[in-house]
Design a protein around this motif. Structure first.
Motif, PDB file in Angstrom:
ATOM      1  N   ASN A 272      -6.009  44.120  -8.379  1.00 14.39           N
ATOM      2  CA  ASN A 272      -5.545  43.029  -7.536  1.00 14.39           C
ATOM      3  C   ASN A 272      -4.891  41.918  -8.331  1.00 14.39           C
ATOM      4  OD1 ASN A 272      -5.260  41.455  -5.107  1.00 14.39           O
ATOM      5  ND2 ASN A 272      -6.946  40.220  -5.871  1.00 14.39           N
ATOM      6  N   SER A 273      -5.542  41.499  -9.398  1.00 18.74           N
ATOM      7  CA  SER A 273      -5.037  40.366 -10.159  1.00 18.74           C
ATOM      8  C   SER A 273      -5.150  40.657 -11.644  1.00 18.74           C
ATOM      9  CB  SER A 273      -5.841  39.109  -9.830  1.00 18.74           C
ATOM     10  OG  SER A 273      -5.433  38.025 -10.634  1.00 18.74           O
ATOM     11  N   MET A 274      -4.104  40.310 -12.374  1.00 22.91           N
ATOM     12  CA  MET A 274      -4.120  40.470 -13.827  1.00 22.91           C
ATOM     13  C   MET A 274      -3.598  39.192 -14.465  1.00 22.91           C
ATOM     14  SD  MET A 274      -2.935  44.391 -14.534  1.00 22.91           S
ATOM     15  CE  MET A 274      -3.700  44.348 -16.166  1.00 22.91           C
ATOM     16  N   GLY A 275      -4.040  38.962 -15.680  1.00 26.09           N
ATOM     17  CA  GLY A 275      -3.611  37.732 -16.328  1.00 26.09           C
ATOM     18  C   GLY A 275      -3.649  37.806 -17.833  1.00 26.09           C
ATOM     19  N   TRP A 276      -3.069  36.780 -18.443  1.00 26.53           N
ATOM     20  CA  TRP A 276      -3.106  36.605 -19.885  1.00 26.53           C
ATOM     21  C   TRP A 276      -3.878  35.326 -20.204  1.00 26.53           C
ATOM     22  CZ3 TRP A 276      -1.600  40.102 -23.410  1.00 26.53           C
ATOM     23  CH2 TRP A 276      -0.750  41.131 -22.993  1.00 26.53           C
ATOM     24  N   TYR A 277      -4.700  35.426 -21.214  1.00 27.64           N
ATOM     25  CA  TYR A 277      -5.449  34.296 -21.733  1.00 27.64           C
ATOM     26  C   TYR A 277      -5.213  34.239 -23.233  1.00 27.64           C
ATOM     27  CZ  TYR A 277      -8.007  33.913 -17.323  1.00 27.64           C
ATOM     28  OH  TYR A 277      -8.345  33.730 -16.008  1.00 27.64           O
ATOM     29  N   ARG A 278      -5.549  33.115 -23.830  1.00 29.52           N
ATOM     30  CA  ARG A 278      -5.424  33.016 -25.286  1.00 29.52           C
ATOM     31  C   ARG A 278      -6.543  32.165 -25.855  1.00 29.52           C
ATOM     32  NH1 ARG A 278       0.162  29.371 -25.526  1.00 29.52           N
ATOM     33  NH2 ARG A 278      -0.751  27.416 -24.722  1.00 29.52           N
ATOM     34  N   GLN A 279      -6.836  32.418 -27.121  1.00 29.86           N
ATOM     35  CA  GLN A 279      -7.874  31.659 -27.818  1.00 29.86           C
ATOM     36  C   GLN A 279      -7.391  31.316 -29.209  1.00 29.86           C
ATOM     37  OE1 GLN A 279     -11.741  33.501 -27.879  1.00 29.86           O
ATOM     38  NE2 GLN A 279     -12.738  31.551 -28.282  1.00 29.86           N
TER      39      GLN A 279
ATOM     40  N   THR B  42      -1.058  34.279 -14.598  1.00 31.69           N
ATOM     41  CA  THR B  42      -1.654  35.249 -13.691  1.00 31.69           C
ATOM     42  C   THR B  42      -0.577  35.842 -12.795  1.00 31.69           C
ATOM     43  OG1 THR B  42      -3.717  33.989 -13.652  1.00 31.69           O
ATOM     44  CG2 THR B  42      -3.380  35.586 -11.885  1.00 31.69           C
ATOM     45  N   ILE B  43      -0.762  37.103 -12.432  1.00 32.61           N
ATOM     46  CA  ILE B  43       0.091  37.732 -11.427  1.00 32.61           C
ATOM     47  C   ILE B  43      -0.793  38.565 -10.512  1.00 32.61           C
ATOM     48  CG2 ILE B  43       0.616  39.709 -12.936  1.00 32.61           C
ATOM     49  CD1 ILE B  43       3.442  39.746 -11.618  1.00 32.61           C
ATOM     50  N   ASN B  44      -0.548  38.494  -9.200  1.00 34.77           N
ATOM     51  CA  ASN B  44      -1.362  39.292  -8.292  1.00 34.77           C
ATOM     52  C   ASN B  44      -0.579  40.511  -7.813  1.00 34.77           C
ATOM     53  OD1 ASN B  44       0.340  38.470  -6.221  1.00 34.77           O
ATOM     54  ND2 ASN B  44      -1.070  36.891  -5.473  1.00 34.77           N
ATOM     55  N   SER B  45      -1.225  41.315  -6.978  1.00 34.38           N
ATOM     56  CA  SER B  45      -0.614  42.566  -6.547  1.00 34.38           C
ATOM     57  C   SER B  45       0.647  42.339  -5.726  1.00 34.38           C
ATOM     58  CB  SER B  45      -1.620  43.391  -5.746  1.00 34.38           C
ATOM     59  OG  SER B  45      -2.093  42.648  -4.643  1.00 34.38           O
TER      60      SER B  45
ATOM     61  N   PRO C 141       4.394  26.289 -32.514  1.00 33.42           N
ATOM     62  CA  PRO C 141       3.189  26.508 -33.336  1.00 33.42           C
ATOM     63  C   PRO C 141       1.895  26.434 -32.519  1.00 33.42           C
ATOM     64  CG  PRO C 141       4.743  25.140 -34.517  1.00 33.42           C
ATOM     65  CD  PRO C 141       5.307  25.317 -33.131  1.00 33.42           C
ATOM     66  N   GLU C 142       1.869  25.612 -31.509  1.00 34.58           N
ATOM     67  CA  GLU C 142       0.657  25.487 -30.694  1.00 34.58           C
ATOM     68  C   GLU C 142       0.408  26.692 -29.800  1.00 34.58           C
ATOM     69  OE1 GLU C 142       3.166  23.259 -30.973  1.00 34.58           O
ATOM     70  OE2 GLU C 142       3.603  22.318 -29.022  1.00 34.58           O
ATOM     71  N   ASP C 143       1.338  27.636 -29.759  1.00 35.31           N
ATOM     72  CA  ASP C 143       1.125  28.892 -29.044  1.00 35.31           C
ATOM     73  C   ASP C 143       0.352  29.903 -29.899  1.00 35.31           C
ATOM     74  OD1 ASP C 143       4.449  28.541 -27.770  1.00 35.31           O
ATOM     75  OD2 ASP C 143       2.581  28.140 -26.690  1.00 35.31           O
ATOM     76  N   THR C 144       0.117  29.575 -31.147  1.00 39.08           N
ATOM     77  CA  THR C 144      -0.624  30.465 -32.033  1.00 39.08           C
ATOM     78  C   THR C 144      -2.028  30.686 -31.506  1.00 39.08           C
ATOM     79  OG1 THR C 144       0.646  29.838 -33.992  1.00 39.08           O
ATOM     80  CG2 THR C 144      -1.568  30.714 -34.355  1.00 39.08           C
ATOM     81  N   ALA C 145      -2.383  31.952 -31.316  1.00 41.03           N
ATOM     82  CA  ALA C 145      -3.691  32.301 -30.757  1.00 41.03           C
ATOM     83  C   ALA C 145      -3.812  33.819 -30.687  1.00 41.03           C
ATOM     84  CB  ALA C 145      -3.850  31.718 -29.354  1.00 41.03           C
ATOM     85  N   VAL C 146      -5.010  34.262 -30.381  1.00 42.24           N
ATOM     86  CA  VAL C 146      -5.202  35.662 -29.988  1.00 42.24           C
ATOM     87  C   VAL C 146      -5.007  35.713 -28.474  1.00 42.24           C
ATOM     88  CG1 VAL C 146      -6.777  37.622 -29.888  1.00 42.24           C
ATOM     89  CG2 VAL C 146      -6.806  36.095 -31.876  1.00 42.24           C
ATOM     90  N   TYR C 147      -4.131  36.603 -28.031  1.00 44.75           N
ATOM     91  CA  TYR C 147      -3.812  36.720 -26.614  1.00 44.75           C
ATOM     92  C   TYR C 147      -4.549  37.926 -26.022  1.00 44.75           C
ATOM     93  CZ  TYR C 147      -0.283  33.116 -26.837  1.00 44.75           C
ATOM     94  OH  TYR C 147       0.364  31.894 -26.975  1.00 44.75           O
ATOM     95  N   TYR C 148      -5.200  37.689 -24.890  1.00 43.26           N
ATOM     96  CA  TYR C 148      -6.007  38.699 -24.231  1.00 43.26           C
ATOM     97  C   TYR C 148      -5.468  38.998 -22.837  1.00 43.26           C
ATOM     98  CZ  TYR C 148      -9.512  37.563 -27.782  1.00 43.26           C
ATOM     99  OH  TYR C 148     -10.172  37.343 -28.968  1.00 43.26           O
ATOM    100  N   CYS C 149      -5.541  40.244 -22.479  1.00 41.89           N
ATOM    101  CA  CYS C 149      -5.196  40.711 -21.139  1.00 41.89           C
ATOM    102  C   CYS C 149      -6.479  40.797 -20.315  1.00 41.89           C
ATOM    103  CB  CYS C 149      -4.535  42.082 -21.278  1.00 41.89           C
ATOM    104  SG  CYS C 149      -4.231  42.948 -19.741  1.00 41.89           S
ATOM    105  N   LYS C 150      -6.398  40.410 -19.050  1.00 36.79           N
ATOM    106  CA  LYS C 150      -7.566  40.436 -18.163  1.00 36.79           C
ATOM    107  C   LYS C 150      -7.194  41.126 -16.866  1.00 36.79           C
ATOM    108  CE  LYS C 150     -10.300  37.286 -15.303  1.00 36.79           C
ATOM    109  NZ  LYS C 150     -10.490  35.862 -14.915  1.00 36.79           N
ATOM    110  N   ALA C 151      -8.110  41.977 -16.386  1.00 37.65           N
ATOM    111  CA  ALA C 151      -7.928  42.651 -15.100  1.00 37.65           C
ATOM    112  C   ALA C 151      -9.102  42.312 -14.198  1.00 37.65           C
ATOM    113  CB  ALA C 151      -7.838  44.153 -15.291  1.00 37.65           C
ATOM    114  N   GLN C 152      -8.784  41.901 -12.979  1.00 36.43           N
ATOM    115  CA  GLN C 152      -9.812  41.514 -12.010  1.00 36.43           C
ATOM    116  C   GLN C 152      -9.920  42.572 -10.940  1.00 36.43           C
ATOM    117  OE1 GLN C 152     -11.771  38.310 -11.709  1.00 36.43           O
ATOM    118  NE2 GLN C 152     -12.822  39.853 -10.482  1.00 36.43           N
ATOM    119  N   LEU C 153     -11.047  43.313 -10.963  1.00 34.37           N
ATOM    120  CA  LEU C 153     -11.375  44.196  -9.846  1.00 34.37           C
ATOM    121  C   LEU C 153     -12.691  43.667  -9.286  1.00 34.37           C
ATOM    122  CD1 LEU C 153      -9.867  46.091 -12.212  1.00 34.37           C
ATOM    123  CD2 LEU C 153     -10.168  47.795 -10.402  1.00 34.37           C
ATOM    124  N   ARG C 154     -13.635  44.522  -8.956  1.00 36.23           N
ATOM    125  CA  ARG C 154     -14.954  43.994  -8.585  1.00 36.23           C
ATOM    126  C   ARG C 154     -15.589  43.353  -9.805  1.00 36.23           C
ATOM    127  NH1 ARG C 154     -18.145  48.709  -5.768  1.00 36.23           N
ATOM    128  NH2 ARG C 154     -17.053  49.873  -7.395  1.00 36.23           N
TER     129      ARG C 154
END
Length: 114
Positions: free
Chosen positions: A32-39, A50-53, A87-100
């Motif tokens: 349904n929903s997927m997104g990118w996060y960073r740390q 985020t992008i939804n279906s 430079p402030e975009d420097t981070a580890v980027y993570y993909c996230k998937a939202q189901l149940r």
């Protein structure tokens, strides 16, 4: 269960571009929903986009106009086109998937430096 594998990170100079990709083990239509996060080092993980279906997208303010999130239904991938990197975009980027449940990838390092 969903397996997510990010790729596309690397070292880039300020003003440059990178395209991240997240391969999913399920048909992207079923997510349904997927997104990118960073740390960034020493900071908490933060939401990027985020992008939804239905294709609706949303972005954190700091990346609006520079980043574009998209879903490739044929390849079952979630992509993040990043332009005019800072430079402030420097981070580890993570993909996230939202189901149940929520699923995360292992992350990919993005370093913006001259």
């Amino acid at each position: 269960q969903v397996h997510l594998v990010e790729s596309g990170g690397g070292l880039v100079q300020p003003g440059g571009s990178l395209r991240l990709s997240c391969a999913t083990s399920l048909s992207i239509f079923s997510i349904n929903s997927m997104g990118w996060y960073r740390q960034a080092p020493g900071k908490q993980r933060e939401w990027v986009a985020t992008i939804n279906s239905g294709g609706t997208t949303d972005y954190t303010e700091s990346v609006k106009g520079r980043f574009t999130i998209s879903r490739d239904n044929a390849k079952n991938t979630l992509d993040l086109q990043m332009n005019n990197l800072k430079p402030e975009d420097t981070a580890v980027y993570y993909c996230k998937a939202q189901l149940r449940l929520v699923y995360w990838g292992q992350g990919t390092q993005v370093t913006v430096s001259s």
